[in-house]
Design a protein around this motif. Structure first.
Motif, PDB file in Angstrom:
ATOM      1  N   GLY A  93      -2.214  18.992  -9.594  1.00 25.63           N
ATOM      2  CA  GLY A  93      -1.044  18.127  -9.419  1.00 25.63           C
ATOM      3  C   GLY A  93      -1.405  16.649  -9.335  1.00 25.63           C
ATOM      4  N   ASP A  94      -2.668  16.346  -8.992  1.00 28.57           N
ATOM      5  CA  ASP A  94      -3.097  14.944  -8.952  1.00 28.57           C
ATOM      6  C   ASP A  94      -3.329  14.423 -10.373  1.00 28.57           C
ATOM      7  OD1 ASP A  94      -3.094  15.108  -6.215  1.00 28.57           O
ATOM      8  OD2 ASP A  94      -5.273  15.366  -6.025  1.00 28.57           O
ATOM      9  N   GLU A  95      -3.225  13.112 -10.515  1.00 26.66           N
ATOM     10  CA  GLU A  95      -3.573  12.477 -11.786  1.00 26.66           C
ATOM     11  C   GLU A  95      -4.824  11.618 -11.584  1.00 26.66           C
ATOM     12  OE1 GLU A  95      -0.182  10.276 -13.179  1.00 26.66           O
ATOM     13  OE2 GLU A  95       1.021  12.096 -13.467  1.00 26.66           O
ATOM     14  N   VAL A  96      -5.683  11.628 -12.598  1.00 31.79           N
ATOM     15  CA  VAL A  96      -6.899  10.820 -12.558  1.00 31.79           C
ATOM     16  C   VAL A  96      -6.971  10.003 -13.848  1.00 31.79           C
ATOM     17  CG1 VAL A  96      -9.413  10.845 -12.381  1.00 31.79           C
ATOM     18  CG2 VAL A  96      -8.069  12.559 -11.145  1.00 31.79           C
ATOM     19  N   GLU A 123      -3.220  -0.591 -14.607  1.00 28.94           N
ATOM     20  CA  GLU A 123      -2.191  -0.532 -13.566  1.00 28.94           C
ATOM     21  C   GLU A 123      -0.874   0.056 -14.063  1.00 28.94           C
ATOM     22  OE1 GLU A 123      -3.050  -4.386 -11.708  1.00 28.94           O
ATOM     23  OE2 GLU A 123      -3.235  -3.289  -9.810  1.00 28.94           O
ATOM     24  N   SER A 124      -0.591  -0.109 -15.339  1.00 29.39           N
ATOM     25  CA  SER A 124       0.658   0.475 -15.855  1.00 29.39           C
ATOM     26  C   SER A 124       0.541   1.999 -16.018  1.00 29.39           C
ATOM     27  CB  SER A 124       1.051  -0.180 -17.175  1.00 29.39           C
ATOM     28  OG  SER A 124       0.034  -0.004 -18.119  1.00 29.39           O
ATOM     29  N   ALA A 125      -0.658   2.546 -15.877  1.00 24.58           N
ATOM     30  CA  ALA A 125      -0.823   4.007 -15.964  1.00 24.58           C
ATOM     31  C   ALA A 125      -0.789   4.672 -14.588  1.00 24.58           C
ATOM     32  CB  ALA A 125      -2.138   4.332 -16.664  1.00 24.58           C
ATOM     33  N   ILE A 126      -0.728   3.858 -13.526  1.00 23.09           N
ATOM     34  CA  ILE A 126      -0.728   4.405 -12.164  1.00 23.09           C
ATOM     35  C   ILE A 126       0.665   4.932 -11.810  1.00 23.09           C
ATOM     36  CG2 ILE A 126      -1.027   3.830  -9.701  1.00 23.09           C
ATOM     37  CD1 ILE A 126      -3.116   1.742 -10.571  1.00 23.09           C
ATOM     38  N   THR A 127       0.721   6.138 -11.252  1.00 21.51           N
ATOM     39  CA  THR A 127       1.980   6.740 -10.773  1.00 21.51           C
ATOM     40  C   THR A 127       1.759   7.154  -9.315  1.00 21.51           C
ATOM     41  OG1 THR A 127       1.526   9.077 -11.174  1.00 21.51           O
ATOM     42  CG2 THR A 127       2.221   7.779 -13.090  1.00 21.51           C
ATOM     43  N   PRO A 128       2.822   7.626  -8.636  1.00 23.28           N
ATOM     44  CA  PRO A 128       2.618   8.099  -7.256  1.00 23.28           C
ATOM     45  C   PRO A 128       1.617   9.262  -7.157  1.00 23.28           C
ATOM     46  CG  PRO A 128       4.959   7.771  -7.716  1.00 23.28           C
ATOM     47  CD  PRO A 128       4.245   7.598  -9.019  1.00 23.28           C
ATOM     48  N   LEU A 158     -12.346  -2.958 -12.619  1.00 24.99           N
ATOM     49  CA  LEU A 158     -11.850  -1.623 -12.283  1.00 24.99           C
ATOM     50  C   LEU A 158     -12.007  -1.339 -10.790  1.00 24.99           C
ATOM     51  CD1 LEU A 158     -13.110   0.398 -15.383  1.00 24.99           C
ATOM     52  CD2 LEU A 158     -10.729  -0.106 -14.789  1.00 24.99           C
ATOM     53  N   GLU A 159     -13.084  -1.825 -10.216  1.00 24.85           N
ATOM     54  CA  GLU A 159     -13.283  -1.627  -8.780  1.00 24.85           C
ATOM     55  C   GLU A 159     -12.207  -2.372  -7.991  1.00 24.85           C
ATOM     56  OE1 GLU A 159     -17.236  -1.268  -6.199  1.00 24.85           O
ATOM     57  OE2 GLU A 159     -16.715  -3.346  -6.653  1.00 24.85           O
ATOM     58  N   GLN A 160     -11.867  -3.589  -8.447  1.00 24.55           N
ATOM     59  CA  GLN A 160     -10.810  -4.353  -7.762  1.00 24.55           C
ATOM     60  C   GLN A 160      -9.465  -3.640  -7.872  1.00 24.55           C
ATOM     61  OE1 GLN A 160     -11.375  -7.985  -9.895  1.00 24.55           O
ATOM     62  NE2 GLN A 160     -12.982  -8.733  -8.520  1.00 24.55           N
ATOM     63  N   ILE A 161      -9.184  -3.099  -9.053  1.00 27.05           N
ATOM     64  CA  ILE A 161      -7.915  -2.387  -9.264  1.00 27.05           C
ATOM     65  C   ILE A 161      -7.845  -1.153  -8.362  1.00 27.05           C
ATOM     66  CG2 ILE A 161      -6.602  -1.018 -10.955  1.00 27.05           C
ATOM     67  CD1 ILE A 161      -7.714  -3.026 -13.087  1.00 27.05           C
ATOM     68  N   ALA A 162      -8.939  -0.422  -8.288  1.00 31.12           N
ATOM     69  CA  ALA A 162      -8.973   0.773  -7.442  1.00 31.12           C
ATOM     70  C   ALA A 162      -8.716   0.398  -5.988  1.00 31.12           C
ATOM     71  CB  ALA A 162     -10.326   1.476  -7.587  1.00 31.12           C
ATOM     72  N   ARG A 163      -9.348  -0.673  -5.534  1.00 34.27           N
ATOM     73  CA  ARG A 163      -9.207  -1.104  -4.147  1.00 34.27           C
ATOM     74  C   ARG A 163      -7.755  -1.511  -3.865  1.00 34.27           C
ATOM     75  NH1 ARG A 163     -13.815  -4.933  -3.299  1.00 34.27           N
ATOM     76  NH2 ARG A 163     -15.137  -3.091  -3.254  1.00 34.27           N
ATOM     77  N   ARG A 164      -7.212  -2.324  -4.771  1.00 32.02           N
ATOM     78  CA  ARG A 164      -5.841  -2.838  -4.616  1.00 32.02           C
ATOM     79  C   ARG A 164      -4.814  -1.705  -4.551  1.00 32.02           C
ATOM     80  NH1 ARG A 164      -6.317  -6.902  -8.393  1.00 32.02           N
ATOM     81  NH2 ARG A 164      -5.394  -5.757 -10.112  1.00 32.02           N
ATOM     82  N   ASN A 165      -5.067  -0.635  -5.300  1.00 38.00           N
ATOM     83  CA  ASN A 165      -4.088   0.456  -5.384  1.00 38.00           C
ATOM     84  C   ASN A 165      -4.487   1.680  -4.559  1.00 38.00           C
ATOM     85  OD1 ASN A 165      -2.034  -0.448  -7.597  1.00 38.00           O
ATOM     86  ND2 ASN A 165      -4.046  -1.053  -8.348  1.00 38.00           N
ATOM     87  N   GLU A 166      -5.505   1.513  -3.724  1.00 37.21           N
ATOM     88  CA  GLU A 166      -5.992   2.598  -2.864  1.00 37.21           C
ATOM     89  C   GLU A 166      -6.315   3.864  -3.633  1.00 37.21           C
ATOM     90  OE1 GLU A 166      -3.438   3.044   0.525  1.00 37.21           O
ATOM     91  OE2 GLU A 166      -3.608   0.927   1.039  1.00 37.21           O
ATOM     92  N   LEU A 167      -7.044   3.691  -4.712  1.00 40.36           N
ATOM     93  CA  LEU A 167      -7.494   4.832  -5.513  1.00 40.36           C
ATOM     94  C   LEU A 167      -8.998   4.997  -5.320  1.00 40.36           C
ATOM     95  CD1 LEU A 167      -5.615   4.019  -8.849  1.00 40.36           C
ATOM     96  CD2 LEU A 167      -4.888   5.559  -7.003  1.00 40.36           C
TER      97      LEU A 167
END
Ligand SMILES: *Cc1c(COP(=O)(O)O)cnc(C)c1O
Length: 379
Positions: free
Chosen positions: A71-74, A113-118, A138-147
């Motif tokens: 059910g998770d998305e990666v 970021e446009s590919a991120i969903t709940p 990519l590391e900054q994006i992950a941090r910002r979006n808590e991924l």
């Protein structure tokens, strides 16, 4: 094959190390593994190294340790070796592809970021062909979006992005040691991380779910993803020889660059100023004059002349099982499809001689001319 696509760099030192292990009576779970793990952790600037049976096993363990579930998305790249996507499928999650930056050939951070969903839980970022491009973003994006960011650095051992080694990004990185990689253990992989708990879970997962002392106490469902002492002994010597191996690979890359720089039919690998590539393969791209059929024709011609080469990589989203399960279609990731249809991986290994490089370049130039004459008579 007169010039192979790749070739491991094994010396008497690796052979002696294996013989020593065989005389030692400790063939698994011993001091060589710890030694090799510490060396890899140091190279990646990490606290922990966890040796495993393959890069794929390491990626699977990381998905489990990161708690990725059905059910998770990666988020990941469609332009890679399939293992970077398969590890997501192993835990029942859905790979969500993001198209590449055609300069680095890695996932384009601007599209992530446009590919991120709940449902998005993690990013599996790949340094394709060893190119570190985009990893800092990519590391900054992950941090910002808590991924959770997992770095599939199976193609980047010994490289760096800015002042940070490859393997240093995100929650954990995974190296691989198949014989065509920068360093080899025959088969093998290495998880590197700074996270103590993540490291403990990975150690348990590779060893049948054992945590702590008791051999027959299994805290969780585990696997046999162990690395033997024989493999680890080879790896430890290869780590010691890494500067020499990487310098030789740079030397071969330079020879190719010098000879192909002015070739108007080819697009060569490009590096950012801050990037230090650990050369995994040498991949050239055909320009717009050529289509996919031409590429395949050129590969056939090279092989017929005894030059090992390959079409790294066909798009992952168009592999039959991916199409079947997720309904991906051609056209969905156009940059990946465009690049992928025009790449040729040329012979590349640390001991390649100038004579061999010359032979590859001459044969390639002949094939390029021949293909253009046959398919585009006007040119
Ligand atoms: C080689 C590689 C792997 C897996 O390595 P194995 O050791 O063969 O399982 C994973 N991802 C990428 C990008 C690779 O190139």
């Amino acid at each position: 094959m007169q010039v192979p696509l790749s070739q491991p760099d094994i010396t008497q030192r690796e052979i002696d190390a294996v013989v020593d292990v065989l005389h030692s009576n400790t063939l698994s779970i011993g001091p060589r593994l710890v030694e090799f793990e510490n060396k890899c952790a140091a190279i990646a600037g990490r606290r922990h190294g966890i040796g495993v049976s393959s890069g794929t096993a390491g990626l699977h363990a990381c998905m489990l340790a990161a708690g990725i579930k059905p059910g998770d998305e990666v988020i990941t790249t469609p332009f890679s070796f399939v293992a970077s996507t398969n590890c997501i499928l192993y835990v029942g999650a859905k790979p969500v592809f993001v198209d590449i930056d055609t300069r680095t050939l890695n996932m384009d951070p601007r599209l992530v970021e446009s590919a991120i969903t709940p449902r998005t839980k993690a990013i599996v970022a790949v340094e394709t062909f060893g190119h570190p491009g985009g990893m800092i973003e990519l590391e900054q994006i992950a941090r910002r979006n808590e991924l959770i960011l997992i770095e599939d650095c199976c193609e980047g051992f010994g490289g760096s992005a800015g002042d940070r080694p490859i393997g240093n990004f995100g929650r954990a990185g995974v190296f691989a040691f198949y014989p065509n990689k920068q360093i080899t253990t025959g088969e093998g992989g290495m998880i590197v991380t700074d996270d103590d708990r993540f490291a403990d879970v990975c150690r348990a997962l590779r060893n049948q779910g054992r945590e702590g002392m008791a051999w027959l106490a299994h805290q969780r469902l585990g696997y046999n993803y162990r690395m033997s002492e024989i493999q680890a002994a080879i790896g430890a010597v290869q780590c010691d020889r890494l500067p020499e191996i990487l310098e030789n690979r740079r030397r071969v890359a330079r020879m190719y660059m010098q000879r192909l720089m002015d070739n108007r039919y080819l697009i060569l690998p490009t590096l950012g100023e801050q990037d230090h590539m650990s050369w995994f393969v040498f991949v050239v791209r055909l320009n717009d004059l050529f289509g996919p059929m031409d590429r395949d024709e050129i590969i056939r011609g090279l092989r017929a002349s005894g030059i090992g080469c390959s079409n790294y990589f066909p798009p992952i989203h168009l592999q039959p099982y991916m199409v079947e399960q997720f309904g991906y279609q051609p056209g969905m990731f156009p940059r990946t499809e465009y690049v992928s249809a025009r790449t040729i991986a040329l012979p590349f290994f640390s001991r390649m001689t100038e004579l061999q490089v010359d032979r590859v370049v001459t044969t390639l130039n002949d094939q390029l001319e021949k293909t253009l004459i046959v398919r585009k008579p006007r040119l």
